[in-house]
Design a protein around this motif. Structure first.
Motif: not given
Length: 672
Positions: A409-415
């Protein structure tokens, strides 16, 4: 007394033959014929190509917790039909596949009750089969302890095999990870280092009076519902109790080793009934073309879920292969982002230790900077866990669902574009389930996945829409770690299109243009292969995402024509055609992207003159399948000193003499 004994054996064989049921079925083109029988109550099959036996009578069956399903079975019927399929797959060697196959379902009973079905599928180049275990009365679960499945190779067969490592060895106790050297042209009958061989396994068998056939044995469709298997050798396996006795060497399916995963878990497969096992595949031909061109690994499987978004693919760079751990810092990664942007590349792979040497807050900044340059990031993760001693971080982010999904989810948030997960623990069922769980969760967050230090992918390009590729090979890192790997680079590269890369996408991370494997291009191991060789392997090695071993300094110190090629070369292909070659010596093949063909060849030449001097490999190349007379093409060739030249020319004829020096290559590219 010997004559009565021989007569008795003959009568026994005749009686067994009279009682045994036997069914034969052929591929749609009639070239491959499979025969199944139940002599002595033991199910078996054999395979013939163009009327000549390629596999002798070989055992079938499973060992379960409730019955030995390799004996005391009777074949009660065989249902045969033709199956067709059409599908597209952007991440594999052929983008559109039309599949026509003969399917035969052979039913076996025990004590007049259904016990086991063997499902065969046969094309003009592939034989595949798997087992169906029916429900056993009120019992709805079972444990498969092993397989009787075997492959009896004719006498005189030679092998091209990759030995299985013992568990918990190698770097930080990370073996087995499918990263050992191939032993080539060896006689059949050996068992590697005592643990058999990793898939895929290539064999050269006698065929007819003076010919030979090539067989590539592997498996596909393995997921979290089974174990990953290997091939174990049993010495000569002929017996007067078989229907068709002849000298042969039997290789059998082996389950994982007990020591894998640090001893955790069993080596068996727990299944819910009815249960289908993975496919065993045999690709055959009198040339190597069927093996190089086969799509059987994806033909037999179906997608397990829908892609959460339209995934894209392409080229990228990574610092680690040249500059190692120290380069995984903010400034160097920013420099590689600028390099990827200058090359028109899609991504940068940020390798191990970014969690401590860059940190999460600055990683968000780095991702934002990359996106401002039109570049995305792949992030490296350790799979561990408790199955080995690999210390590199980030650790404990991929082995548990809650932590994994929080991280994603964190990776998705920062692209972030995707992940590279490394250092797995073997082929037991829980580890196969971990691969599937990582892929499934990553798809939920729109992340692509590359695996390293890992098992062979088995049809995963089609099964998991966000799967990109796996290592499962002695890859480019070994060129950095040892001069011996550099010295053998051409030989190994001449093996991979016939074996490892023939069955699955391969994340090799090669095509270096540095002369030395170091950040300053002055120290470290020395590359023995030519610049044209680096271009050729960018085509030879198939993966829809390629992180090449290029470095920012190559913008200044590598030939301009080489860098331009590396900017332009595709990573997605519509078609592949084998031209010529021999495993470990040389290979010529062609790949097509849209209307553009790339015809390439490399050589690890062991051609000698009368004085024992190495001579370049010289071949007459027919270009008519790819280019018409009058086509404008670009050629890249090496001279005897491995100095490369790029030329533009118009084909005056569709044949061309090509000369490839040892460790050299050629490339011809143009529109069809």
């Amino acid at each position: 007394m010997r004559k009565p004994l021989i007569a008795a054996v003959a009568l026994m064989l005749a009686a067994a033959q009279a009682l045994a049921d036997e069914k034969s079925f052929a591929s749609p083109d009639g070239r491959l014929v499979v025969t199944v029988d139940d002599a002595d109550g033991r199910p078996a099959y054999r395979v013939a190509l163009d009327g000549q036996t390629c596999l002798e009578r070989s055992p079938l069956g499973l060992y379960t917790n409730y019955a030995d399903l390799s004996q005391q079975l009777t074949m009660t019927g065989c249902d045969v039909r033709t199956v067709t399929d059409d599908y597209t797959l952007a991440t594999w060697k052929q983008s559109h596949v039309h599949y026509e196959v003969t399917e035969a379902v052979c039913h076996f009973s025990r004590e007049q009750k259904p016990a086991l079905d063997v499902i065969f599928r046969v094309t003009g180049r592939d034989v595949a089969f798997r087992y169906l275990l029916p429900v056993q009365g009120p019992t709805l679960v079972a444990v498969i302890r092993g397989e009787a499945t075997g492959f009896a190779l004719p006498q005189g067969t030679t092998t091209f095999l990759c030995p299985q490592s013992k568990p918990m060895g190698g770097f930080a106790s990370t073996s087995p990870s499918y990263e050992t050297s191939y032993a080539t042209d060896e006689p059949a009958g050996r068992n590697g280092w005592g643990e058999g061989y990793t898939f895929p396994c290539l064999f050269k068998a006698p065929h007819g009076a003076d010919g030979h056939a090539w067989l590539l044995i592997s498996e596909t469709g393995t997921d979290g519902g089974y174990v990953g298997c290997r091939l174990l050798c049993e010495q000569n396996a002929s017996s007067p109790s078989t229907l068709h006795p002849s000298p042969s060497t039997l290789y059998k399916i082996g389950f994982p080793q007990q020591g894998e995963m640090n001893g955790q878990g069993t080596t068996t497969a727990a299944v819910s009934l009815p249960a289908l096992t993975p496919w065993r595949t045999i690709t055959l031909g009198t040339t190597l073309a069927p093996i190089v061109e086969s799509t059987v690994a994806s033909d037999l499987v179906q997608p397990k879920y829908t892609a959460s978004k339209a995934y894209t693919y392409g080229k990228g760079s990574w610092s680690w292969i040249i500059a190692m751990d120290a380069s995984c810092n903010y400034d160097d990664q920013k420099r590689y982002i600028d390099f990827s942007a200058a090359m028109g590349y899609r991504s940068v792979l940020v390798d191990a230790l970014w969690d401590t040497q860059i940190g999460r807050e600055r990683m968000a900044e780095l991702s934002a900077y990359a996106r401002s340059k039109g570049v995305g990031l792949f992030l490296w993760y350790n799979s561990n866990g408790s199955w080995n001693n690999a210390p590199q971080g980030p650790r404990h982010c991929m082995d548990r669902p809650a932590a994994r999904r929080r991280e994603m989810a964190w990776m998705q948030q920062i692209g972030i574009l995707g992940i590279k997960v490394d250092f797995f623990g073997g082929d037991k069922q829980p580890m196969m389930q971990l691969y599937e769980d990582i892929l499934t969760d990553a798809n939920d967050f729109g992340l692509q996945v590359i695996f390293h230090g890992c098992t062979l992918p088995r049809g995963w390009e089609r099964m998991y829409p966000n799967f990109v590729a796996s290592e499962a090979v002695l890859a480019s890192e070994n060129l950095h770690f040892g001069q011996g790997a550099c010295d053998a680079e051409a030989r190994n590269a001449c093996l991979l299109p016939f074996i490892r890369n023939a069955v699955a996408s391969m994340d090799f991370g090669g095509s270096a243009l540095n002369k030395r494997y170091s950040a300053d291009n002055q120290r470290g191991t020395t590359r023995r292969t030519s610049d044209v060789f680096a271009l050729a392997t960018a085509v030879l090695f198939q993966s829809s995402v390629q992180h090449f071993a290029l470095a920012p300094n190559n913008l200044d110190d590598a030939p301009q024509w080489a860098m331009q090629f590396m900017k332009d070369v595709p990573t997605q292909w519509d078609e592949v055609r084998f031209i010529d070659g021999y495993p470990g010596r040389y290979i010529l093949l062609a790949r097509r992207s849209g209307t553009r063909w790339f015809v390439v060849g490399i050589s690890a030449a062991d051609v000698k003159d009368k004085r024992g001097r190495t001579q370049p490999l010289t071949l007459q190349l027919d270009l008519s399948p790819f280019f018409a007379k009058g086509t404008a093409v670009t050629t890249y060739t090496d001279d005897a000193q491995l100095a490369g030249t790029c030329r533009q020319l118009t084909l005056k004829k569709t044949t061309m003499k090509v000369t490839i020096p040892e460790n050299g290559a050629f490339v011809i590219t143009g529109n069809e």
